[in-house]
Design a protein around this motif. Sequence first.
Motif, PDB file in Angstrom:
ATOM      1  N   THR A   1       5.280   8.661   1.434  1.00 48.42           N
ATOM      2  CA  THR A   1       6.137   7.370   2.022  1.00 48.42           C
ATOM      3  C   THR A   1       7.048   7.115   0.887  1.00 48.42           C
ATOM      4  OG1 THR A   1       4.081   6.630   3.410  1.00 48.42           O
ATOM      5  CG2 THR A   1       5.979   5.128   2.932  1.00 48.42           C
ATOM      6  N   VAL A   2       6.588   7.184  -0.151  1.00 52.23           N
ATOM      7  CA  VAL A   2       7.788   6.868  -1.392  1.00 52.23           C
ATOM      8  C   VAL A   2       8.946   7.662  -1.271  1.00 52.23           C
ATOM      9  CG1 VAL A   2       8.081   6.989  -3.914  1.00 52.23           C
ATOM     10  CG2 VAL A   2       5.906   5.778  -2.897  1.00 52.23           C
ATOM     11  N   ALA A   3       8.565   9.196  -1.185  1.00 55.60           N
ATOM     12  CA  ALA A   3       9.566   9.989  -1.109  1.00 55.60           C
ATOM     13  C   ALA A   3      10.388   9.707   0.215  1.00 55.60           C
ATOM     14  CB  ALA A   3       9.016  11.331  -0.882  1.00 55.60           C
ATOM     15  N   ASN A   4       9.997   9.397   1.148  1.00 50.27           N
ATOM     16  CA  ASN A   4      10.828   9.084   2.451  1.00 50.27           C
ATOM     17  C   ASN A   4      11.751   8.061   2.114  1.00 50.27           C
ATOM     18  OD1 ASN A   4       9.496  11.372   3.716  1.00 50.27           O
ATOM     19  ND2 ASN A   4       8.008  10.034   4.928  1.00 50.27           N
ATOM     20  N   LEU A   5      11.040   6.981   1.765  1.00 57.23           N
ATOM     21  CA  LEU A   5      12.041   5.618   1.573  1.00 57.23           C
ATOM     22  C   LEU A   5      13.099   5.976   0.510  1.00 57.23           C
ATOM     23  CD1 LEU A   5       9.184   2.883   1.684  1.00 57.23           C
ATOM     24  CD2 LEU A   5      10.810   3.624   3.413  1.00 57.23           C
ATOM     25  N   ALA A   6      12.794   6.559  -0.474  1.00 58.99           N
ATOM     26  CA  ALA A   6      13.793   6.540  -1.477  1.00 58.99           C
ATOM     27  C   ALA A   6      14.702   7.767  -0.961  1.00 58.99           C
ATOM     28  CB  ALA A   6      12.722   7.324  -2.918  1.00 58.99           C
ATOM     29  N   THR A   7      14.582   8.798  -0.155  1.00 65.82           N
ATOM     30  CA  THR A   7      15.443   9.427   0.243  1.00 65.82           C
ATOM     31  C   THR A   7      16.600   8.830   1.243  1.00 65.82           C
ATOM     32  OG1 THR A   7      14.011  11.384   0.392  1.00 65.82           O
ATOM     33  CG2 THR A   7      15.721  11.646   1.598  1.00 65.82           C
TER      34      THR A   7
ATOM     35  N   ASN B   1       8.443   4.439 -10.239  1.00 56.69           N
ATOM     36  CA  ASN B   1       7.811   4.336  -8.929  1.00 56.69           C
ATOM     37  C   ASN B   1       7.808   2.685  -8.453  1.00 56.69           C
ATOM     38  OD1 ASN B   1       6.775   4.390  -6.161  1.00 56.69           O
ATOM     39  ND2 ASN B   1       4.681   5.013  -7.236  1.00 56.69           N
ATOM     40  N   ALA B   2       8.892   2.160  -8.438  1.00 53.41           N
ATOM     41  CA  ALA B   2       8.823   0.440  -8.290  1.00 53.41           C
ATOM     42  C   ALA B   2       8.141   0.092  -7.156  1.00 53.41           C
ATOM     43  CB  ALA B   2      10.358   0.235  -8.339  1.00 53.41           C
TER      44      ALA B   2
ATOM     45  N   ARG C   1       0.853  -1.188  -0.073  1.00 51.84           N
ATOM     46  CA  ARG C   1       0.062  -0.045  -0.016  1.00 51.84           C
ATOM     47  C   ARG C   1       0.948   1.307   0.014  1.00 51.84           C
ATOM     48  NH1 ARG C   1      -2.742  -2.925   4.114  1.00 51.84           N
ATOM     49  NH2 ARG C   1      -1.987  -1.615   5.642  1.00 51.84           N
ATOM     50  N   GLN C   2       2.218   1.272   0.628  1.00 54.86           N
ATOM     51  CA  GLN C   2       2.776   2.205   0.548  1.00 54.86           C
ATOM     52  C   GLN C   2       3.279   2.900  -0.631  1.00 54.86           C
ATOM     53  OE1 GLN C   2       6.033   0.850   2.986  1.00 54.86           O
ATOM     54  NE2 GLN C   2       5.304   1.567   5.051  1.00 54.86           N
ATOM     55  N   ARG C   3       3.334   2.081  -1.641  1.00 50.99           N
ATOM     56  CA  ARG C   3       3.589   2.473  -2.996  1.00 50.99           C
ATOM     57  C   ARG C   3       2.580   3.594  -3.568  1.00 50.99           C
ATOM     58  NH1 ARG C   3       4.248  -3.209  -3.715  1.00 50.99           N
ATOM     59  NH2 ARG C   3       6.633  -3.815  -3.604  1.00 50.99           N
ATOM     60  N   ASP C   4       1.337   3.467  -2.975  1.00 53.90           N
ATOM     61  CA  ASP C   4       0.407   4.551  -3.306  1.00 53.90           C
ATOM     62  C   ASP C   4       0.524   5.841  -2.703  1.00 53.90           C
ATOM     63  OD1 ASP C   4      -0.757   2.725  -5.353  1.00 53.90           O
ATOM     64  OD2 ASP C   4      -1.953   1.916  -3.689  1.00 53.90           O
TER      65      ASP C   4
END
Length: 448
Positions: free
Chosen positions: A156-162, A447-448, A149-152
Amino acid sequence: MTPDRTGRPPAGAPRPLVLPGFERRTLPNGLRVEYAGRRGVPEVSLRLVLESGAGVEPAARAGLAELTARLLTAGTPGRDAMDIARRLDRLGAGYRAAAGYSVSTVSMHFLSDMLEEALDFLADTVLDAEFPDGEVDRLRSERLDQIDRQRDDPATVANLATIAELFGDGLYGRPVGGTADTVSEIGRDAVRAFHETRYRPGGALIIVCGDIVPERLVAAVEARFGAWEGRAARVEPPPAPASREGGVVFIDRPGSPQSELRVAGVGVPYGTEDHHAIIVANAILGGLFNSRINLNLREEKGWTYGARSGFRFRRGAGPFIARTAVETSKTAPAFEEMLREIEGMRTGFVTADELSLARNALTLSLPLQFETAAQICGKVSRQRIFDLPDDYWETYRARIEAVTPDQVRAVCRKHLGRERLTLLAVGDAAEVGPSLDGFGAVDVRPNA
């Protein structure tokens, strides 16, 4: 006598920070116990701190520490998860177990006359957890669903990618809860082995605050945890990542009406000599509502609902992250303004009003953070986890108030140079990409 209402009345004296005195005991098995009485309300807060954080789990099974903590209430001898939940409900107690990068914690809150029963529950779940196969499968599936669900969620995507960009394959580059690939590899045997190795009294700490009789507390802890054996070594911080030039990363999310923005770099651990100056500098830059980046992007420009920044202090050097979300067309201008505010902190001086506001915000609210037994346990546990001085909170106000404009500028020059900062956005690359060319080469990723 008619009061004078023509001007603001003078502020009263700041509330003093009054902390209860903690006593300390160490059981023969190495378990440390710290406790402080706090009369007036018949409640007790307790926190068990274990050297069992993500820093000692295999990288291929990231998320193991967190899953183990969540499974403590999944089954004990003669009781399944529902039985344990009903038992906790009858106690009228709160219970929460979680893992961080360094430690795992189990927190409880209960009425003081339930002390022995609450410690029975704590001992059963921490010492005798059985980790049934079905519960391991269930909670692992829940975690995998959450990851999916975090992929949506662009934030969260930005935080994890950072963090992945800053720390790569290192500990701080992955979430404590693990990734889909690593969590999928966690089974009951791994959980049991982790618990067997890391949930040990040597290196562990129980902190208690509330309406207690010290002799009764110590006797109850010894009776339930005295036979516990073994030692878990301290979870050491990871090495700092190799220095690298910051870049521009864009996570493509086609059709997104807005962009999540991050300006980030590797920060510092707890306990550096400029610790308090960093706290004040960040409050002025982005730690408060009246901080520079929020006043700029929200109040002046009207581009966002909020912009913030923060240093995440840990045993090792955690990240510095400035963050906001803006509509797609404002992506590049927002980056420009964030960088301008950071550079202004490095090259100019903060005003007396800014410094006063930051000091007051950081110190005048401090007594409010120690109002409850649970808050006190949390603050004291932070001191112990990160090896902060015993007088850290008592001297906090004086140290914050002693920070000067020169020190603020110095820490910003030291830690927030443009060459150290990575720009990351999550949004529509087709719409935004060309406008970011002025910041350097842009690495566009799916956005994998």
